[in-house]
Design an enzyme around this catalytic site. Sequence first.
Site, mmCIF file in Angstrom:
data_model
loop_
_atom_site.group_PDB
_atom_site.id
_atom_site.type_symbol
_atom_site.label_atom_id
_atom_site.label_comp_id
_atom_site.label_asym_id
_atom_site.label_seq_id
_atom_site.Cartn_x
_atom_site.Cartn_y
_atom_site.Cartn_z
ATOM 1 N N CYS A 1 -4.582 12.879 12.999
ATOM 2 C CA CYS A 1 -5.300 11.610 13.052
ATOM 3 C C CYS A 1 -4.991 10.991 14.422
ATOM 4 C CB CYS A 1 -4.873 10.693 11.920
ATOM 5 S SG CYS A 1 -3.170 10.200 12.042
ATOM 6 N N ARG B 1 -8.632 -0.206 5.002
ATOM 7 C CA ARG B 1 -7.821 0.854 4.379
ATOM 8 C C ARG B 1 -6.504 0.296 3.877
ATOM 9 N NH1 ARG B 1 -8.045 6.719 6.775
ATOM 10 N NH2 ARG B 1 -6.527 6.800 5.105
ATOM 11 N N LYS C 1 0.860 -1.198 0.000
ATOM 12 C CA LYS C 1 0.000 0.000 0.000
ATOM 13 C C LYS C 1 0.893 1.244 0.000
ATOM 14 C CE LYS C 1 -1.563 1.634 4.056
ATOM 15 N NZ LYS C 1 -1.265 3.033 4.373
ATOM 16 N N ASN C 2 1.912 1.248 0.859
ATOM 17 C CA ASN C 2 2.709 2.471 1.039
ATOM 18 C C ASN C 2 3.711 2.712 -0.079
ATOM 19 O OD1 ASN C 2 1.222 2.980 3.253
ATOM 20 N ND2 ASN C 2 2.832 2.505 4.746
ATOM 21 N N ARG D 1 -0.062 15.363 12.270
ATOM 22 C CA ARG D 1 0.659 14.926 11.057
ATOM 23 C C ARG D 1 1.113 16.169 10.271
ATOM 24 N NH1 ARG D 1 -0.758 9.603 9.982
ATOM 25 N NH2 ARG D 1 1.079 9.521 8.680
ATOM 26 N N PRO D 2 2.143 16.863 10.747
ATOM 27 C CA PRO D 2 2.566 18.100 10.079
ATOM 28 C C PRO D 2 3.145 17.841 8.684
ATOM 29 C CG PRO D 2 4.163 17.431 11.733
ATOM 30 C CD PRO D 2 2.987 16.496 11.869
ATOM 31 N N ASP E 1 5.000 1.105 12.139
ATOM 32 C CA ASP E 1 3.769 0.487 11.620
ATOM 33 C C ASP E 1 3.600 -0.944 12.097
ATOM 34 O OD1 ASP E 1 3.795 2.082 8.332
ATOM 35 O OD2 ASP E 1 3.348 2.811 10.339
HETATM 36 C C1 EPZ Z 1 4.534 7.168 6.213
HETATM 37 O O1 EPZ Z 1 3.745 8.250 6.671
HETATM 38 C C2 EPZ Z 1 3.613 5.962 6.192
HETATM 39 N N1 EPZ Z 1 2.475 6.211 5.299
HETATM 40 C C3 EPZ Z 1 3.092 5.682 7.609
HETATM 41 O O2 EPZ Z 1 2.339 4.470 7.545
HETATM 42 C C4 EPZ Z 1 4.294 5.454 8.526
HETATM 43 O O3 EPZ Z 1 3.820 5.263 9.847
HETATM 44 C C5 EPZ Z 1 5.227 6.675 8.476
HETATM 45 O O4 EPZ Z 1 5.620 6.929 7.109
HETATM 46 C C6 EPZ Z 1 6.489 6.466 9.308
HETATM 47 O O5 EPZ Z 1 7.182 5.362 8.846
HETATM 48 C C7 EPZ Z 1 2.651 6.050 3.971
HETATM 49 O O6 EPZ Z 1 3.721 5.730 3.502
HETATM 50 C C8 EPZ Z 1 1.430 6.282 3.117
HETATM 51 P P1 EPZ Z 1 6.536 10.612 8.092
HETATM 52 P P2 EPZ Z 1 4.342 9.762 6.575
HETATM 53 O O7 EPZ Z 1 6.458 11.885 7.346
HETATM 54 O O8 EPZ Z 1 5.275 9.877 5.462
HETATM 55 C C9 EPZ Z 1 7.043 13.880 11.436
HETATM 56 C C10 EPZ Z 1 0.456 3.097 7.797
HETATM 57 O O9 EPZ Z 1 0.056 2.587 8.858
HETATM 58 N N2 EPZ Z 1 6.890 14.847 10.348
HETATM 59 O O10 EPZ Z 1 7.644 9.671 7.767
HETATM 60 O O11 EPZ Z 1 3.186 10.693 6.636
HETATM 61 C C11 EPZ Z 1 5.787 13.063 11.706
HETATM 62 O O12 EPZ Z 1 4.907 13.731 12.576
HETATM 63 C C12 EPZ Z 1 0.925 4.544 7.792
HETATM 64 O O13 EPZ Z 1 0.551 2.489 6.708
HETATM 65 C C13 EPZ Z 1 7.141 16.197 10.582
HETATM 66 O O14 EPZ Z 1 7.469 16.585 11.688
HETATM 67 O O15 EPZ Z 1 5.145 9.859 7.948
HETATM 68 C C14 EPZ Z 1 6.362 11.801 12.333
HETATM 69 O O16 EPZ Z 1 6.596 12.025 13.713
HETATM 70 C C15 EPZ Z 1 0.596 5.258 9.095
HETATM 71 N N3 EPZ Z 1 6.999 17.091 9.559
HETATM 72 C C16 EPZ Z 1 7.696 11.614 11.603
HETATM 73 O O17 EPZ Z 1 8.018 12.898 11.061
HETATM 74 C C17 EPZ Z 1 6.651 16.694 8.293
HETATM 75 O O18 EPZ Z 1 6.566 17.553 7.385
HETATM 76 C C18 EPZ Z 1 7.657 10.610 10.476
HETATM 77 O O19 EPZ Z 1 6.539 10.933 9.661
HETATM 78 C C19 EPZ Z 1 6.402 15.316 8.061
HETATM 79 C C20 EPZ Z 1 6.537 14.418 9.097
#
Ligand code: EPZ
Length: 422
Positions: A115, A401, A22-23, A120-121, A309
């Site tokens: 969420c 999902r 999915k990801n 989720r910034p 995850d």
């Molecule tokens: C991806 O989300 C995955 N989703 C998530 O899987 C996964 O949990 C996450 O990466 C971490 O591995 C998809 O790939 C569709 P991040 P993503 O940006 O990219 C912070 C699932 O269950 N952050 O890597 O949105 C954020 O808050 C989903 O399949 C900022 O601070 O996550 C987090 O603490 C849930 N500023 C950390 O970084 C930003 O601009 C990692 O988030 C972006 C993120």
Amino acid sequence: MDKLLVHGGATLRGAINISGSKNASLPILAASLLTAEDCIIGRVPDVSDTNYMIQILSALGASVERSSGTVRISCSDLAVEAPYELVRRMRASICVMGPLLARKGRAVVSLPGGCVIGDRPVDLHLRGFQALGAKVEFEGGNIILTAPDGLRGAEVDLCGTHGPTVLGTDNVMMAATLAEGLTIIESAAAEPEVLDLANFLNSMGAKIEGAGTRRIVIEGVKALHGTQHTVIPDRIEAGTFMTAAALAGEGVTLRRVCRDHLKAVTAALVKAGHRVDFNAAGDICTVYRGDDPKGCDLVTAPYPGYPTDMQAQMTALLATTPGLSVIKDTIFAQRFMHCAELKRMGADITVDHGTAVIRGVAQLSAAPVMASDLRASAALVLAALTAKGTTAIHRLYHIDRGYEHIDEKLLLLGADVQRVRD
Ligand code: EPZ
């Protein structure tokens, strides 16, 4: 709305095929916006998140055909505003920003809400776009990105307070493929799904090196062409079924996996006393519940560390593993919604400041529980497999999902589950 009835006590055995990731599919589907030519993507899982992404692409003007796991997309003409009604349902919609900005010089996407797993910034995404010369504005809950004179390559560090960003790396990498000159992304996410996206983009004529490491170099090109691609296996679905096998399995075989993507999950299951065997090619694994499982400590980390995850699923396993276990989620400190529900089933878990302290109990007891997010819901299904009695897991749409036909796969393995209208 559906619910899943899980009658605890069945032993899992047999074999299933793991679906495409999915990801990996979500950013790759979005990347098809970067060309007017056809993109054909194989093994896209039939889950609601990929369906949402396909609806967003169609709303942007793409023509999309889907037959079983293969999606054909062509985006000859594009709108630049992703519809709020669709974007609000899935955070990953933000990965249309990079392609729209690169292809059209403008993108309007609603700010994703938070969420249950936390705020989720998108500040790191915007840092990258600004480095490439885009202007960032906010209006009416939307992010408005403009680059009327095109994007220019730049060096940007995408490290945030919680480390790298997966979709942020994807977004900036996609935008940089059509920027003028060289872009260097430092502190890039190294997840296999980022590498799969880079392979997809390179097959479209992009020039990307270093994907899968913390430093990615992208040489901009004038245009990208169509391509064909098959997405990688879903390592989180595989990890979820490996954990189910460690809970209730006597030799569960998973086909279409990738051993290299499962090192951290395999190490954790072995540390907890279970057995994981891979074939020589590393694309089939068989998991056996250990005779002497023991509690263990885990800290989530960006790939190749233990995946956030998979945190909820491991918590479900350790809830009935003898001894004390401590799990710390360094990426999403609030990602413990499953613990409250597990405690209603009799688990002994204390959660504080992003850490769960788990004291294994002999057996959980069935209870009506509420799914809250994708991986927390999967954890409740796992816990129910060995719980005493029948557990009803409500709001099954959370699971749908990201898990393709999870009830059918569990039935194939001998689990006693039933999907019913809620
Ligand atoms: C991806 O989300 C995955 N989703 C998530 O899987 C996964 O949990 C996450 O990466 C971490 O591995 C998809 O790939 C569709 P991040 P993503 O940006 O990219 C912070 C699932 O269950 N952050 O890597 O949105 C954020 O808050 C989903 O399949 C900022 O601070 O996550 C987090 O603490 C849930 N500023 C950390 O970084 C930003 O601009 C990692 O988030 C972006 C993120």
